[in-house]
Design a protein around this motif. Structure first.
Motif, PDB file in Angstrom:
ATOM      1  N   ALA A 225     -23.866  45.781 -23.494  1.00 40.38           N
ATOM      2  CA  ALA A 225     -24.349  45.057 -24.670  1.00 40.38           C
ATOM      3  C   ALA A 225     -23.530  45.431 -25.904  1.00 40.38           C
ATOM      4  CB  ALA A 225     -25.824  45.380 -24.906  1.00 40.38           C
ATOM      5  N   GLY A 250     -26.013  43.235 -29.420  1.00 50.33           N
ATOM      6  CA  GLY A 250     -26.925  43.264 -28.283  1.00 50.33           C
ATOM      7  C   GLY A 250     -26.618  42.234 -27.220  1.00 50.33           C
ATOM      8  N   SER A 251     -25.714  41.290 -27.523  1.00 52.17           N
ATOM      9  CA  SER A 251     -25.371  40.255 -26.540  1.00 52.17           C
ATOM     10  C   SER A 251     -24.636  40.861 -25.348  1.00 52.17           C
ATOM     11  CB  SER A 251     -24.482  39.184 -27.178  1.00 52.17           C
ATOM     12  OG  SER A 251     -25.155  38.519 -28.230  1.00 52.17           O
ATOM     13  N   THR A 252     -24.898  40.329 -24.177  1.00 53.35           N
ATOM     14  CA  THR A 252     -24.193  40.762 -22.970  1.00 53.35           C
ATOM     15  C   THR A 252     -23.279  39.668 -22.428  1.00 53.35           C
ATOM     16  OG1 THR A 252     -26.059  40.064 -21.599  1.00 53.35           O
ATOM     17  CG2 THR A 252     -26.009  42.383 -22.313  1.00 53.35           C
TER      18      THR A 252
END
Length: 286
Positions: A225, A250-252
């Motif tokens: 993340a 926080g994006s994956t």
């Protein structure tokens, strides 16, 4: 062990050094420049260091390495094995020089790639394997390059998180436990040129993406993340920015809608707020 890249990717390959693997162990693989006053002929050592506390016996090996061919060419006659006679002569399985992999690779020099694949095997009946003691550097081979004045060789070990788009096989070593072979885990990859050392380890900005080529959309997965917000830029073959997206902390993963993009090759640059960067190439087709 088959360490040959898939046929449809071979034409885009450059230097790799693959090793044939064996038992559970942990080793550091490094490429180190040797001392020399000749800037037009530079030599390097391939080294292994056993990071595990217990000793390990070395068996088959495959070494794969990419290099920039910008002013640099491998002297094939310089390749020398430093292993004892209980190993087969070190073989140059493949060498591709100055391959244009633009639009297919992930390295900064993928428009002038070189690729090396060196391999050797151990005679199981010899009972004289090279024993890797903890923390001791073992030189397994040397190789040299002709270099145009003012140029500095660039290298990248072939490994799945950095060079997965070029080939399907990567550096491998085999370890020997009695008569049993097992895979040796390479936990560190190092390239040292002069006073500069680069350690290749996965970071948050190591990415994988699919499909490539793509038709409707391209999905990019991050290694972990994102720790900070990031900006994604898409550039066409001429360097013109055609798309800009914000990627939140926080994006994956992120998906690029490519329906309105023209067919062709694109460079995608992702820059995180803390300065971490990742760059990749992708191709849009009908």
């Amino acid at each position: 062990m088959n360490c040959i890249p898939t046929k449809n990717r071979l034409m885009y390959s450059a230097i790799l050094l693959c090793m044939a693997i064996v038992a559970s162990g942990q080793v550091e693989l490094s490429l180190t420049k040797t001392s020399s006053n000749d800037v037009l002929y530079q030599c390097y050592q391939i080294n292994l260091i056993n990071l595990a506390q217990s000793e390990a016996s070395l068996a088959g090996q495959n070494y794969r390495l990419y290099y920039s061919t910008d002013g640099v060419s491998l002297d094939e006659s310089s390749i020398t094995s430093m292993l004892p006679d209980s190993y087969l002569p070190l073989k140059l399985v493949q060498h591709h020089h100055n391959v244009d992999a633009s639009g297919f690779g992930v390295l900064t020099y993928d428009n002038n790639l070189g690729f090396i694949n060196l391999a050797t095997d151990y005679h199981l009946t010899s009972n004289k394997p090279l024993v890797l003691k903890h923390g001791v550097k073992n030189t397994v081979a040397t190789l040299c390059f002709d270099v145009i004045e003012g140029k500095e060789p660039q290298f990248t070990w072939a490994q799945d998180h950095l060079t997965q788009t070029y080939a399907t096989a990567f550096n491998e070593i085999a370890l020997l436990n009695g008569s049993n072979l097992s895979k040796g885990k390479i936990t560190e990859y190092r390239v040292q040129t002069g006073s500069i050392t680069a350690t290749q380890q996965p970071s948050v900005m190591d990415v994988s993406y699919f499909p490539n080529p793509f038709t409707q959309s391209l999905t990019i997965d991050f290694n972990m993340a994102l720790k900070e917000d990031a900006t994604l830029m898409v550039y066409d073959l001429f360097g013109t920015k055609v798309r800009e997206l914000e990627v939140l902390k926080g994006s994956t993963s992120i998906t690029i809608d490519g329906q309105n993009l023209e067919n062709g090759a694109y460079t995608i640059a992702i820059t995180q707020a803390d300065g971490q960067k990742s760059s990749l190439k992708a191709i849009k087709i009908k």
